[in-house]
Every structure is written in C-alpha cells, then in structure tokens.
Motif scaffolding. Structure first.
Motif, mmCIF file in Angstrom:
data_model
loop_
_atom_site.group_PDB
_atom_site.id
_atom_site.type_symbol
_atom_site.label_atom_id
_atom_site.label_comp_id
_atom_site.label_asym_id
_atom_site.label_seq_id
_atom_site.Cartn_x
_atom_site.Cartn_y
_atom_site.Cartn_z
ATOM 1 N N TYR A 122 0.876 -1.164 -0.379
ATOM 2 C CA TYR A 122 0.065 0.117 0.126
ATOM 3 C C TYR A 122 0.927 1.905 0.026
ATOM 4 C CZ TYR A 122 -3.500 2.858 1.375
ATOM 5 O OH TYR A 122 -4.576 4.141 0.668
ATOM 6 N N LYS A 123 0.562 2.226 -1.192
ATOM 7 C CA LYS A 123 1.469 3.486 -1.329
ATOM 8 C C LYS A 123 1.084 4.879 -0.826
ATOM 9 C CE LYS A 123 4.737 0.784 -2.485
ATOM 10 N NZ LYS A 123 5.668 0.609 -2.410
ATOM 11 N N ASP A 124 -0.094 4.730 -0.041
ATOM 12 C CA ASP A 124 -0.726 5.927 0.212
ATOM 13 C C ASP A 124 -1.345 6.350 1.118
ATOM 14 O OD1 ASP A 124 -1.929 6.489 -3.124
ATOM 15 O OD2 ASP A 124 -4.192 5.575 -2.520
ATOM 16 N N SER A 125 -1.069 7.774 1.356
ATOM 17 C CA SER A 125 -0.586 7.793 2.736
ATOM 18 C C SER A 125 -1.539 7.026 4.033
ATOM 19 C CB SER A 125 -1.047 10.018 3.348
ATOM 20 O OG SER A 125 -2.866 10.612 2.589
ATOM 21 N N SER A 141 -5.510 9.531 3.835
ATOM 22 C CA SER A 141 -6.070 8.378 2.723
ATOM 23 C C SER A 141 -6.768 6.968 3.373
ATOM 24 C CB SER A 141 -4.963 8.152 1.296
ATOM 25 O OG SER A 141 -4.904 9.824 0.867
#
Length: 318
Positions: free
Chosen positions: A112-115, A118
């Motif tokens: 998972y790359k989003d903040s 988010s």
C-alpha cells in the motif's frame, strides 16, 4: 457440539484465535472463508460462492463435512440466516488502534502506497467493525470478545461453549509505519468523528462484556438481549438468560425508579429463525405510553441488575 462461527475482523487478534482453534478442533474440522481468491478458503465455500449451490444445499453439504469451527473475513449477513446466530462469535478492538494496525499491515505486506489519511478516509475503512457485523445484528451474536482483554475473553468464551481453545500469539507486528501513540490531535479527532457510530457500538458492546465478566466472577448468569423497537409508546425487544430455560424477568427503570416488569417470553418467528433460543419465545414488550424521553430509561435484568442495550436507532427517536 454445534459449529462455532468466528467472524474474523481484520487486525483483532483473529489469527491468534484461529490458530488456537485449529489446534483444538483439528484442521480437518475447520472451514474457512477468506474470499474466493484466497488459498485459505475451503473448497466448499468456493463452490458455494460461485453461485452453483443455494443456501439450503450449502447448509446440507456443510453439515455432512462435520465442521466444528468456521472462520473468515465476511459480513455476518452472509451466513446469519443460514446458521444459528447464537453460535456466531467475534472479537473487537478500539477503532483507532485497529485502523492503525490494518494500515501498517497493508503497507508491510500488500504494498500500500497512499498516505495514512487517504487510508482512514476511504469509505471501506470507516465504521468497518460495525459494518461487518451489522448494527441490528451485533447484540444477537453468541459472544463478543475484546483484543484489549484477550485472555479474559478467551476464558469466558471457552466456559460458555464448553471448549478449550488455547492462547497462541501469532502475527505480532513489528516496525510499524504509524503508531497510535504518535497520532496528532487533529488525526485523532478526525478518526473519532469518522468512526463515531462504531465507537458508540464498541462502547455498548464493551459494557455488555464487562457485565459478562462481572457476573462470571460471581457465578451468575449473563443475559443476551436488547431493546430493538419503539412503536406507539411500546418498547419491544428480546432477551434470553444463558444456561437457563426459564424466561428472563426484566424491569424498566425511569430516572432510576422501576416502572414496569415483564418476562421475555413472547413468540417471534424472526427470533426463532435466527436461533436465539427457547424456540423463539424470547420477546418482550413494555407499554411506556406516558414516557416520552427514552434517554431516561433503562431495561435491566431483575435477577442481576444487568442493563440491556437500547440500540442506537431508538435513541435517535427519543
């Protein structure tokens, strides 16, 4: 014994509990539903999920397999009308701590790359525990334990169902990306506001758990139940005392004073279909025409003083 159904909410010590159940029941007696693409999901579940088998046929095939424990990531509504709800169990966790833990898990293991913002603002992660169980279903579950009191939860669960699932520690996280103690005041305020309904549910379920623990220490019986409807001045609901066939005697208190008393012995086909016990003779009703403010009433078990939850949908009508 009847099969136990464990609703495994992500990041609520479910892996530890599932591993303990595998040890106790034996893997051949454990059925799993972690989604049609998961290698953990049992063949019977994949077959049923494909739409080839109806619910009744699935129920028959499931029983033929001799399963004693059923677990997975699923909504309670998927199975609640097929099996007895009194055999369904789950564990809850403080909503913020659970969200933080799931975010860390997705970052570490799923790329998972989003903040973090988010993640917790996405609809699927808001009030997730409540949505998986169902606002109208949670009080009917046979048992709800808590991660924060895991050992006490397992002790009570084992005693209730006459089993001996051991305590195993599995899937312990390390190197966390985000930690609950490191959240800003703004993040905490937003998380609590977004998950306000879940916190209301969590606290209500926790009160019931604390009463279960308190009564067990006094060798007294816990009563499952809830007030569920307010119609034309009549308060309705259901209740059943565990380990007892006699109808539960209930009282309504208004501003601390007892104003009504009745037994939970009314018949309901819905409660019978859900497998709540006593063949559906667990309903109750109170005529409270003269009382306008539901926030000032309590429904309590006469024998112990244990309060029954008044579901959130009622308080909004008061």
């Amino acid at each position: 014994m009847k099969c136990l159904f464990f609703l495994h909410i992500p990041k609520t010590a479910g892996t530890s509990f599932r591993k303990g159940a595998n040890t106790y029941f034996g893997e051949s007696r454990v059925c799993q539903d972690y989604g049609k693409f998961s290698p953990l999901t049992s063949p019977l579940i994949k077959k049923w999920g494909s739409g080839e088998v109806d619910g009744w046929s699935f129920y028959q095939d499931f029983n033929k397999e001799g399963y004693q424990f059923f677990t997975g990531h699923f909504h309670a509504s998927k199975y609640i009308d097929i099996f007895d709800v009194g055999q369904m169990i789950t564990f809850l966790r403080d909503p913020v701590d659970r969200i933080v833990s799931e975010y860390n898990h997705k970052v570490r293991h799923q790329g998972y790359k989003d903040s973090f913002e988010s993640f917790y603002r996405s609809r699927e992660n808001i009030n997730r525990q409540l949505r998986l169980i169902g606002q109208s279903n949670w009080s009917q579950l046979g048992f709800i334990g808590f991660v924060e009191s895991f050992e006490d939860s397992l002790l009570l669960l084992n005693k209730k169902f006459g089993i001996n699932i051991p305590i195993l520690r599995q899937n312990i996280a390390s190197n966390e990306v985000v930690h609950s103690r490191g959240l800003t005041n703004e993040q905490l305020s937003e998380l609590r506001a977004l998950n306000a309904k879940e916190y209301e549910f969590y606290n209500c379920a926790r009160t019931q758990f604390d009463w279960r623990l308190h009564l067990a220490r006094d060798s007294a019986r816990f009563t499952r139940g809830a007030a569920t409807a307010w119609e034309n001045g009549c308060l309705r609901g259901w209740a059943i005392s565990e380990e007892e066939t006699e109808a539960a005697l209930l009282r309504v208190k208004y501003n601390g004073e007892v104003v009504a008393e009745t037994k939970a012995s009314e018949y309901s086909p819905i409660y019978k279909a859900r497998g709540l016990g006593r063949r559906g003779f667990v309903g109750f009703s109170f005529d409270l025409t003269d009382i306008k403010d539901l926030s000032s009433i309590e429904v309590v078990v006469a024998r112990t003083g244990q309060p029954l939850p008044i579901l959130p949908s009622l308080t909004r009508l008061s």
